[in-house]
Scaffold this active site. Structure first.
Site, mmCIF file in Angstrom:
data_model
loop_
_atom_site.group_PDB
_atom_site.id
_atom_site.type_symbol
_atom_site.label_atom_id
_atom_site.label_comp_id
_atom_site.label_asym_id
_atom_site.label_seq_id
_atom_site.Cartn_x
_atom_site.Cartn_y
_atom_site.Cartn_z
ATOM 1 C CG LEU A 1 -8.809 16.410 -3.195
ATOM 2 C CD1 LEU A 1 -8.128 17.373 -4.153
ATOM 3 C CD2 LEU A 1 -8.249 15.010 -3.371
ATOM 4 C CG ASP A 2 -7.256 14.140 3.790
ATOM 5 O OD1 ASP A 2 -8.496 14.194 3.960
ATOM 6 O OD2 ASP A 2 -6.581 13.114 4.002
#
EC number: 5.4.99.25
Length: 333
Positions: free
Chosen positions: A65-66
């Site tokens: 996930l960013d």
């Protein structure tokens, strides 16, 4: 889940154990925890925090996930890291807030969303950690939850490896307005759901409670056995006598099978499990359930990834030649 008995077999409780009754130290080295990732840190940083928090040698996350993205981030503890690729098989679900750069009609927005359902082409964004080659990804579901002016809140279920930021960019371009992703939260990551995700602080508190007071109850609520993350796979239950051979990468033969789940096909990944419910390996079925039940001999599953360490169950098999051994070792990597 419906299991069909091929041959009744009993298990010896002197070997192995029920996954949900492992001692806490073993659980921490063969378990997983679903973290509710906060906005800010990278997924790698979160996994490293969990590793250090639980005093483990290794830990790895199941799906990047960013930094600004929140939501379900499964973290594999210790030896469970070998299961991470299996977590990517089911789809993932996100809730996204998309902001348009110009006004658009509701009807046009709805039509564009319909066009982006099914198979789509994507080129990873510039900051992606993979080669920027054109790829095909599948959008299983996409649903508009709310439209407020230029803000669109939507939910989507998509194939692992789909870039939501790029999806938003492409839909904005198709609308003729351009757009950007304002917020993103992952609600489902493979077999793991948002409602079972825990905060990092809660995990730390539970660990300290165990270390200082000897109470492992709260920690057991948060840390699940690795088998919990494999529930999405169909199962083949093997006899005790077949377990160690499979742990060494040997192909599963019909004579080693006790029970088979209904509906197995040759185009999927199956879980090889002990009579106690322990994960042994995953593999590719060489025939369907019906044929497995009929056959009395021969290979039924080609092992692609070994999960259980050898030596937990007694060795009741003959040595193979050097070429077979080399082939088996390559499957364990």
């Amino acid at each position: 889940m419906e299991l069909i008995v091929k041959e009744e077999s009993k298990t010896d409780y002197n070997y192995g154990s029920d996954p949900y009754n492992r001692d806490i130290k073993t659980l921490l080295n063969t378990g997983l925890v679903v973290i509710d990732k906060p906005s800010g840190p990278t997924s790698h940083e979160v996994a490293a925090w969990v590793r250090n928090m639980l005093n483990l040698v290794k830990a790895g996350h199941g799906g990047t996930l960013d930094p600004k993205v929140t939501g379900a981030l499964p973290v594999a503890l210790g030896n469970t890291t070998k299961c991470v690729p299996i977590w990517h098989i089911p789809p993932k679900e996100y809730v996204c807030l998309m902001h348009l750069h110009d006004d658009a009609k509701v009807e046009d927005i709805e039509n564009i969303f319909k066009e982006f359902t099914g198979r789509i082409h994507q080129r990873p964004p510039l900051k992606a950690a993979v080669k920027r080659s054109l790829r095909i990804r599948k959008i299983y579901e996409i649903e508009i939850l709310e439209i407020d002016g230029r803000d669109i809140l939507f939910r989507t279920k998509c194939q692992s490896g789909t870039y939501l930021r790029k999806l938003v960019d492409d839909m904005g371009e198709a609308l003729g307005t351009s757009a950007h992703m304002q917020e993103l939260r992952r609600t489902i990551s493979g077999p793991f759901y948002e409602n079972e995700a825990v905060y990092l602080q809660d995990l730390l508190d539970a660990y300290i409670f165990w270390k200082e007071d000897g109470n492992e109850e709260e920690l057991r609520k948060l840390v699940k056995p690795l088998e919990y993350g494999l529930q999405h796979l169909k199962k083949i239950i093997v006899k005790d006598s077949a377990v160690d051979a499979v742990c060494h990468g040997a192909t599963l033969y019909s004579s080693g099978v006790s029970k088979i789940e209904k509906g197995i096909g040759t185009d999927e990944v199956v879980l090889i499990e002990t009579l106690k419910g322990e994960a042994v390996a995953v593999g590719k079925p060489l025939m369907n359930t019906k044929d497995m039940l009929k056959t009395e001999e021969g290979e039924v599953v080609e092992i692609t990834r070994v999960i259980m360490e050898p030596g937990i169950y007694p060795r009741i098999w003959k040595k193979r030649n050097k070429n077979d051994k080399t082939k088996a070792e390559s499957k364990k990597k």
